[in-house]
Design a protein around this motif. Structure first.
Motif, PDB file in Angstrom:
ATOM      1  N   ILE A  46      19.885  57.709  47.990  1.00 33.79           N
ATOM      2  CA  ILE A  46      19.592  58.317  49.295  1.00 33.79           C
ATOM      3  C   ILE A  46      20.442  59.567  49.506  1.00 33.79           C
ATOM      4  CG2 ILE A  46      19.716  57.986  51.802  1.00 33.79           C
ATOM      5  CD1 ILE A  46      19.023  55.005  51.271  1.00 33.79           C
ATOM      6  N   GLU A  47      21.695  59.504  49.116  1.00 30.22           N
ATOM      7  CA  GLU A  47      22.580  60.671  49.250  1.00 30.22           C
ATOM      8  C   GLU A  47      22.113  61.840  48.392  1.00 30.22           C
ATOM      9  OE1 GLU A  47      26.744  58.474  50.551  1.00 30.22           O
ATOM     10  OE2 GLU A  47      26.379  58.840  48.414  1.00 30.22           O
ATOM     11  N   SER A  48      21.411  61.563  47.288  1.00 28.46           N
ATOM     12  CA  SER A  48      20.894  62.645  46.447  1.00 28.46           C
ATOM     13  C   SER A  48      19.839  63.476  47.173  1.00 28.46           C
ATOM     14  CB  SER A  48      20.334  62.088  45.133  1.00 28.46           C
ATOM     15  OG  SER A  48      19.086  61.453  45.332  1.00 28.46           O
ATOM     16  N   PHE A  49      19.296  62.952  48.275  1.00 26.78           N
ATOM     17  CA  PHE A  49      18.338  63.686  49.104  1.00 26.78           C
ATOM     18  C   PHE A  49      19.038  64.443  50.236  1.00 26.78           C
ATOM     19  CE2 PHE A  49      15.648  60.653  46.996  1.00 26.78           C
ATOM     20  CZ  PHE A  49      14.455  61.330  46.800  1.00 26.78           C
ATOM     21  N   GLY A  50      20.362  64.358  50.282  1.00 29.14           N
ATOM     22  CA  GLY A  50      21.124  65.104  51.282  1.00 29.14           C
ATOM     23  C   GLY A  50      21.500  64.324  52.528  1.00 29.14           C
ATOM     24  N   PHE A  51      21.279  63.016  52.544  1.00 30.89           N
ATOM     25  CA  PHE A  51      21.607  62.194  53.702  1.00 30.89           C
ATOM     26  C   PHE A  51      22.975  61.548  53.520  1.00 30.89           C
ATOM     27  CE2 PHE A  51      16.939  62.057  53.251  1.00 30.89           C
ATOM     28  CZ  PHE A  51      16.592  62.710  54.430  1.00 30.89           C
ATOM     29  N   SER A  52      23.655  61.304  54.629  1.00 25.41           N
ATOM     30  CA  SER A  52      24.931  60.592  54.575  1.00 25.41           C
ATOM     31  C   SER A  52      24.678  59.117  54.882  1.00 25.41           C
ATOM     32  CB  SER A  52      25.931  61.185  55.556  1.00 25.41           C
ATOM     33  OG  SER A  52      25.412  61.178  56.868  1.00 25.41           O
ATOM     34  N   VAL A  53      25.336  58.237  54.111  1.00 25.03           N
ATOM     35  CA  VAL A  53      25.064  56.802  54.191  1.00 25.03           C
ATOM     36  C   VAL A  53      26.372  56.043  54.372  1.00 25.03           C
ATOM     37  CG1 VAL A  53      24.080  54.813  52.987  1.00 25.03           C
ATOM     38  CG2 VAL A  53      23.066  57.089  52.675  1.00 25.03           C
ATOM     39  N   PHE A  54      26.397  55.165  55.378  1.00 26.41           N
ATOM     40  CA  PHE A  54      27.555  54.304  55.633  1.00 26.41           C
ATOM     41  C   PHE A  54      27.295  52.926  55.039  1.00 26.41           C
ATOM     42  CE2 PHE A  54      29.905  51.102  57.904  1.00 26.41           C
ATOM     43  CZ  PHE A  54      31.175  51.660  58.012  1.00 26.41           C
ATOM     44  N   VAL A  55      28.224  52.461  54.195  1.00 29.08           N
ATOM     45  CA  VAL A  55      28.200  51.111  53.658  1.00 29.08           C
ATOM     46  C   VAL A  55      29.543  50.494  54.010  1.00 29.08           C
ATOM     47  CG1 VAL A  55      28.100  49.701  51.556  1.00 29.08           C
ATOM     48  CG2 VAL A  55      26.585  51.677  51.814  1.00 29.08           C
ATOM     49  N   ASP A  56      29.509  49.387  54.724  1.00 34.01           N
ATOM     50  CA  ASP A  56      30.737  48.824  55.291  1.00 34.01           C
ATOM     51  C   ASP A  56      31.805  48.479  54.265  1.00 34.01           C
ATOM     52  OD1 ASP A  56      29.245  46.708  54.322  1.00 34.01           O
ATOM     53  OD2 ASP A  56      29.732  45.383  55.986  1.00 34.01           O
ATOM     54  N   TRP A  57      31.460  47.868  53.147  1.00 36.48           N
ATOM     55  CA  TRP A  57      32.479  47.452  52.188  1.00 36.48           C
ATOM     56  C   TRP A  57      33.068  48.621  51.417  1.00 36.48           C
ATOM     57  CZ3 TRP A  57      30.799  48.506  47.253  1.00 36.48           C
ATOM     58  CH2 TRP A  57      29.415  48.495  47.026  1.00 36.48           C
ATOM     59  N   ILE A  58      32.430  49.766  51.464  1.00 33.98           N
ATOM     60  CA  ILE A  58      33.027  50.975  50.885  1.00 33.98           C
ATOM     61  C   ILE A  58      33.963  51.607  51.909  1.00 33.98           C
ATOM     62  CG2 ILE A  58      32.553  53.325  50.076  1.00 33.98           C
ATOM     63  CD1 ILE A  58      29.966  52.219  48.830  1.00 33.98           C
ATOM     64  N   ALA A  59      33.501  51.701  53.149  1.00 33.73           N
ATOM     65  CA  ALA A  59      34.304  52.326  54.203  1.00 33.73           C
ATOM     66  C   ALA A  59      35.462  51.438  54.642  1.00 33.73           C
ATOM     67  CB  ALA A  59      33.423  52.645  55.404  1.00 33.73           C
ATOM     68  N   ASN A  60      35.240  50.147  54.678  1.00 40.06           N
ATOM     69  CA  ASN A  60      36.257  49.191  55.142  1.00 40.06           C
ATOM     70  C   ASN A  60      36.389  48.045  54.148  1.00 40.06           C
ATOM     71  OD1 ASN A  60      34.607  49.999  57.956  1.00 40.06           O
ATOM     72  ND2 ASN A  60      36.816  50.269  58.001  1.00 40.06           N
ATOM     73  N   PRO A  61      37.037  48.281  53.001  1.00 38.11           N
ATOM     74  CA  PRO A  61      37.110  47.227  51.982  1.00 38.11           C
ATOM     75  C   PRO A  61      37.867  45.985  52.444  1.00 38.11           C
ATOM     76  CG  PRO A  61      38.456  49.113  51.353  1.00 38.11           C
ATOM     77  CD  PRO A  61      37.689  49.508  52.571  1.00 38.11           C
ATOM     78  N   GLU A  62      38.648  46.101  53.497  1.00 35.54           N
ATOM     79  CA  GLU A  62      39.421  44.958  53.994  1.00 35.54           C
ATOM     80  C   GLU A  62      38.575  43.965  54.792  1.00 35.54           C
ATOM     81  OE1 GLU A  62      39.317  47.895  57.310  1.00 35.54           O
ATOM     82  OE2 GLU A  62      39.596  48.068  55.163  1.00 35.54           O
ATOM     83  N   LEU A  63      37.359  44.352  55.167  1.00 40.03           N
ATOM     84  CA  LEU A  63      36.493  43.442  55.930  1.00 40.03           C
ATOM     85  C   LEU A  63      36.116  42.219  55.111  1.00 40.03           C
ATOM     86  CD1 LEU A  63      33.798  45.584  57.776  1.00 40.03           C
ATOM     87  CD2 LEU A  63      35.730  44.389  58.755  1.00 40.03           C
ATOM     88  N   ASP A  64      36.108  41.068  55.749  1.00 35.54           N
ATOM     89  CA  ASP A  64      35.616  39.843  55.137  1.00 35.54           C
ATOM     90  C   ASP A  64      34.289  39.516  55.805  1.00 35.54           C
ATOM     91  OD1 ASP A  64      35.044  37.400  54.073  1.00 35.54           O
ATOM     92  OD2 ASP A  64      36.859  36.412  54.811  1.00 35.54           O
ATOM     93  N   ARG A  65      33.225  39.976  55.184  1.00 40.61           N
ATOM     94  CA  ARG A  65      31.895  39.783  55.776  1.00 40.61           C
ATOM     95  C   ARG A  65      31.477  38.325  55.798  1.00 40.61           C
ATOM     96  NH1 ARG A  65      28.014  44.335  56.110  1.00 40.61           N
ATOM     97  NH2 ARG A  65      26.596  42.591  56.192  1.00 40.61           N
ATOM     98  N   GLY A  66      32.168  37.477  55.040  1.00 37.77           N
ATOM     99  CA  GLY A  66      31.840  36.068  55.026  1.00 37.77           C
ATOM    100  C   GLY A  66      32.281  35.352  56.291  1.00 37.77           C
TER     101      GLY A  66
END
Length: 179
Positions: A46-66
């Motif tokens: 998606i970013e290759s088309f010029g859009f910015s993308v938020f993914v939580d575990w990349i932005a906030n690796p400390e999050l425990d989504r479980g």
């Protein structure tokens, strides 16, 4: 196999250091963490088309989504407020997510700009939504060429009702196009 995980961790660590709490994004990518490999590929695509993308575990690796906690909900809420839309990445495992339906509901109420993107062998229409029929309320994302052959991302309600992802992010709605 270890090198793939090392590369993923390095990318996540680099991205995490580069993010600021004031950053704005075109897309919040709602997904099941079990699909991390596919999500990383989708984000890059998606970013290759010029859009910015938020993914939580990349932005906030400390999050425990479980774990469902107020702190995690607050961080996700803040992130979704900084995103113009939410793409709901559906896969065979997404129906078991604790967070995805919550993210969808919050984003729908907040900005209403939601689309479904299949990331595995799921159908791009309602046939693939067994047990999650509410997803049929939303358009889906597809990749196809425009009239001059340029491959673009589209937001579609049907094969004849669509708009480019770029126009959709700017507020346009899918419209009917005769064949």
């Amino acid at each position: 196999l270890k090198s793939v995980f090392d590369a993923t961790r390095e990318l996540r660590d680099f991205a995490s250091r580069a993010l600021k709490s004031t950053d704005r994004y075109d897309i919040f990518l709602s997904h099941r963490y079990l699909d991390a490999v596919e999500i990383l590929a989708l984000k890059t695509f998606i970013e290759s088309f010029g859009f910015s993308v938020f993914v939580d575990w990349i932005a906030n690796p400390e999050l425990d989504r479980g774990q469902v906690t107020r702190e995690t909900a607050g961080l996700l809420r803040d992130a979704m407020k900084r995103c113009a839309s939410l793409l709901y990445a559906i896969s065979g495992s997404s129906s078991d997510s604790k967070w995805m339906p919550w993210e969808l509901g919050y984003s729908d109420a907040f900005h209403g700009r939601i689309a479904v993107v299949p990331i595995t062998d799921y159908e791009s229409t309602s046939e693939g939504y067994a047990g999650q029929e509410y997803l049929a309320l939303y358009p889906f994302v597809s990749l196809r060429p425009n009239q001059i052959g340029q491959r673009l991302l589209w937001v579609q309600e049907s094969s004849q009702t669509y708009v480019t992802l770029k126009e959709w992010l700017q507020g346009s709605k899918p419209s009917y196009h005769s064949t």
